[in-house]
Design a protein around this motif. Sequence first.
Motif, PDB file in Angstrom:
ATOM      1  N   HIS A 134       5.365 138.567  17.508  1.00  0.00           N
ATOM      2  CA  HIS A 134       6.168 137.794  16.562  1.00  0.00           C
ATOM      3  C   HIS A 134       5.490 137.847  15.202  1.00  0.00           C
ATOM      4  N   SER A 135       6.073 138.643  14.318  1.00  0.00           N
ATOM      5  CA  SER A 135       5.656 138.865  12.931  1.00  0.00           C
ATOM      6  C   SER A 135       4.581 139.937  12.814  1.00  0.00           C
ATOM      7  N   HIS A 137       9.649 137.143  11.334  1.00  0.00           N
ATOM      8  CA  HIS A 137      10.066 135.800  10.926  1.00  0.00           C
ATOM      9  C   HIS A 137       9.501 135.405   9.565  1.00  0.00           C
ATOM     10  N   ASN A 178      17.098 133.347  15.881  1.00  0.00           N
ATOM     11  CA  ASN A 178      16.406 132.446  16.793  1.00  0.00           C
ATOM     12  C   ASN A 178      17.423 131.626  17.590  1.00  0.00           C
ATOM     13  N   VAL A 237      15.077 138.114  12.030  1.00  0.00           N
ATOM     14  CA  VAL A 237      15.871 136.953  12.450  1.00  0.00           C
ATOM     15  C   VAL A 237      17.081 136.699  11.561  1.00  0.00           C
TER      16      VAL A 237
END
Length: 389
Positions: free
Chosen positions: A114-115, A139, A193, A169
């Motif tokens: 995530h990221s 994100h 999300n 996202v």
Amino acid sequence: MHVLVVPSWYPTTEAPLDGIYFAEQARCLQAHGMDVGVVYPEHQSLRRLAATTFGHKHFQTEWTTDHGIPTLRRYGWNVWWQVPPGLRCRIGSAVRLARKYVDRRGVPDVVHAHSARWAGAAAARVSDAFGVPYVLTEHFSGFQRGSILPWRRPLVDRGLRQASGLAAVSAGLKDALTGREGVVPQDVAVHPNPVRASFFTRPPKGRPSESPFRFVTVAGLNSRKNIGGLIDAFTQAFEASNGASLTILGDGPRRAALEARARRLGVEDQVAFRGQQGRSGVREALWGAHAFVLPSRHETFGVALVEAMATGLPVVATRCGGPADIVTEKTGLLVPPDAPVALAEALCTIRNRWGAYDAECIRAHAVTRYGPAPFVRRTQSFYRRARAA
């Protein structure tokens, strides 16, 4: 399918809401039959350092079941990781955690970063070490703000380029990513999300009486969220009126200045600062409101917007990235960022037209697009394509 999650930020005991949506996503996947684990080299801010916290967190590694998910953490403090050697040290720490994770729970089928802020580069190294693909969901608003520091760019770009699947996202964040060298639009999916639709529901006792008309916002009290602009707009719209109130949930470095601003503008009796709330506190505030406001300067998505809509609230938001994907004519209003006059007009419009908004329709929009079922379908397909590639 066995998935190892590597988040760039994640909830801690000192900051339990940081990256809470990563934990909730992992739990959602687990609830739908997937085997999910997390590794996280935790680097706390030195502002939170005290004798008691250091006694509990002194660079040790520990297995936990945070949010019901098997999680391997290394507790540490943010001494120097925001400079090049320190960031590489954090990435190396994540890789070492992944090796310990594999020793206990086996090799995952896919790694989900995530990221690309740093977790993408860590996932690339884990992928190389174990011969499994990794995917990356972005994100971070820094891509939209152009705030990626030059020395970070090689690590960020490595995480993006080597991924077997890329997602953002929101469409706005996708556009920001595809402006980077080697990232083309057709390689980036848009995966919003999810919302906890079973938790954020319509209020069981209905909305409160229409007077006063209650606006609510949930945001960190920092410059990016522009709560000062919201207070200015609220003052323009409802100064010296008992017909409207504003509740602000959240905390941050600008809280004292914002409270002083409300006093200076003469609306301190209409504007309530409630501080940071847990999930139940947020839900209670949404249930007790008539409309939700998000005045941000930048948003990659807007989780708070979708949570509010899941309770049936109409929303006012700025065209600052993610909200442009979320808000429709049937669910609320969009205004330009940093435009207090337009925001004030939108607040008045929502109050005057509130009865025309269909709460069931607003909730249905949120659940249909952002509920657990579409999230799980998108994510499973994301993983399958990565493994096939």
